[in-house]
Design an enzyme around this catalytic site. Structure first.
Site, PDB file in Angstrom:
ATOM      1  CB  SER A   8      -0.875   0.022   1.252  1.00  0.00           C
ATOM      2  OG  SER A   8      -1.372   1.341   1.434  1.00  0.00           O
ATOM      3  CG  HIS A  33      -3.868  -1.551  -1.506  1.00  0.00           C
ATOM      4  ND1 HIS A  33      -4.989  -2.284  -1.841  1.00  0.00           N
ATOM      5  CD2 HIS A  33      -4.235  -0.760  -0.467  1.00  0.00           C
ATOM      6  CE1 HIS A  33      -5.987  -1.952  -1.027  1.00  0.00           C
ATOM      7  NE2 HIS A  33      -5.555  -1.021  -0.190  1.00  0.00           N
ATOM      8  CG  ASP A  35      -5.018   2.437   0.949  1.00  0.00           C
ATOM      9  OD1 ASP A  35      -6.010   1.688   0.854  1.00  0.00           O
ATOM     10  OD2 ASP A  35      -3.907   2.056   1.371  1.00  0.00           O
ATOM     11  N   GLY A 142      -8.756   4.231   7.302  1.00  0.00           N
ATOM     12  CA  GLY A 142      -8.434   5.636   7.512  1.00  0.00           C
ATOM     13  C   GLY A 142      -6.941   5.897   7.715  1.00  0.00           C
ATOM     14  CG  ASP A 175      -6.154  -2.794   3.262  1.00  0.00           C
ATOM     15  OD1 ASP A 175      -5.085  -2.544   3.823  1.00  0.00           O
ATOM     16  OD2 ASP A 175      -6.786  -1.960   2.572  1.00  0.00           O
ATOM     17  N   GLY A 176      -4.755  -4.352   6.288  1.00  0.00           N
ATOM     18  CA  GLY A 176      -4.608  -3.682   7.577  1.00  0.00           C
ATOM     19  C   GLY A 176      -3.821  -4.496   8.581  1.00  0.00           C
ATOM     20  CB  SER A 198       3.435   0.386   8.229  1.00  0.00           C
ATOM     21  OG  SER A 198       2.513  -0.558   8.704  1.00  0.00           O
TER      22      SER A 198
HETATM   23  C1  DX5 Z   1      -6.267   1.639   5.688  1.00  0.00           C
HETATM   24  C2  DX5 Z   1      -5.780   1.296   4.290  1.00  0.00           C
HETATM   25  C3  DX5 Z   1      -4.700   0.275   4.250  1.00  0.00           C
HETATM   26  C4  DX5 Z   1      -3.440   0.686   4.934  1.00  0.00           C
HETATM   27  C5  DX5 Z   1      -2.680  -0.532   5.316  1.00  0.00           C
HETATM   28  O1  DX5 Z   1      -7.426   2.396   5.599  1.00  0.00           O
HETATM   29  O2  DX5 Z   1      -6.861   0.793   3.519  1.00  0.00           O
HETATM   30  O3  DX5 Z   1      -4.435  -0.113   2.920  1.00  0.00           O
HETATM   31  O4  DX5 Z   1      -2.619   1.483   4.174  1.00  0.00           O
HETATM   32  O5  DX5 Z   1      -1.566  -0.120   6.019  1.00  0.00           O
HETATM   33  P1  DX5 Z   1      -0.815  -1.088   7.023  1.00  0.00           P
HETATM   34  O6  DX5 Z   1      -0.343  -2.248   6.246  1.00  0.00           O
HETATM   35  O7  DX5 Z   1       0.274  -0.226   7.548  1.00  0.00           O
HETATM   36  O8  DX5 Z   1      -1.826  -1.485   8.084  1.00  0.00           O
HETATM   37 ZN    ZN Z   2      -6.457  -0.193   1.521  1.00  0.00          ZN
END
Ligand code: DX5
Ligand code: ZN
Length: 225
Positions: A8, A33, A35, A142, A175-176, A198
């Protein structure tokens, strides 16, 4: 089992985005990805179609656009024109889910629904036969860098069962909070596509991190629910 890793770019260095997407592509990513947040559906504001068009020439990988916006439909054609390959949206953010799915497909993109941790899977009842992917959020949308919510694991297994029963090839993306440490557990629950922001962009060596993720995935038992 084909596993896909989708960095992402929310956690990338926005001042060097072209370089960052090239770096993760080079490091072995399968998707980018992307966002999209509107400070309305979610309490944050990120990037739109102009940025998607700007990174498009830098990678040949599919761009996986995750819309966290309300309304949804107005922006769909803009992302298709900007080079998106996949567009997913949150069903509660669209007034007419079937219409939005059709709109995404008419514009030549693959379509998916996104479920927040507490969004019920009932939204799949009349849509699964039209979906190319299902995206399950394992954090509340978010922000990047949040903790994986473990109660999503049985939900992943439930979606995997529904996809298997449909007999269709529908991707199951999570995702997340996905990291090298938990990616195998997420895969064992039934996911095949892993968003990691991250965990990848926060690491020193993107290729080493993706390689580590793939070796953990290779050790996941094949048996499925
Ligand atoms: C959150 C996003 C995710 C996010 C994931 O709202 O949709 O795609 O960037 O980030 P990490 O992998 O750091 O949780
Ligand atoms: Zn996402």
């Amino acid at each position: 089992m084909t596993y896909r890793i989708a960095p992402s770019i929310l956690s990338a260095d926005f001042a060097r985005l072209g370089e960052e997407v090239r770096a993760v592509a080079q490091a072995g990513a399968d998707l980018i990805h992307f966002d999209v947040m509107d400070n309305h559906y979610v309490p944050n504001l990120t990037i739109g179609p102009l940025v998607c068009a700007a990174i498009r020439p830098h990678v040949s990988l599919p761009i996986d656009v995750h819309l966290m916006v309300k309304p949804v439909d107005r922006i769909v054609p803009d992302f298709a024109k900007a080079g998106a390959n996949i567009i997913t949206f949150h069903p509660e953010a669209s007034e007419h889910i079937d219409r939005t799915l059709a709109l995404i497909k008419e514009h030549g993109c693959r379509a998916g629904l996104v479920f927040n941790p507490a969004t019920p899977l009932a939204w799949l009842d009349h849509t699964l036969d039209k979906l190319d992917l299902v995206l399950l959020m394992s954090v509340n949308p978010g922000f990047g860098g949040q903790q994986f919510i473990p109660s999503v694991l049985p939900k992943i297994a439930e979606v995997r069962r529904r996809i298997a029963a449909s007999g269709r090839d529908v991707w199951l993306e999570v995702d997340g909070g996905v990291k090298t440490e938990n990616i195998a557990e997420v895969a064992a629950a039934g996911a095949d596509t892993f968003v990691a922001g991250s965990a990848i962009f926060g690491s020193k060596d993107y290729a080493a991190t993706i390689r580590d993720m793939r070796s953990r995935l290779a050790a996941v038992p094949r048996a499925r629910a």
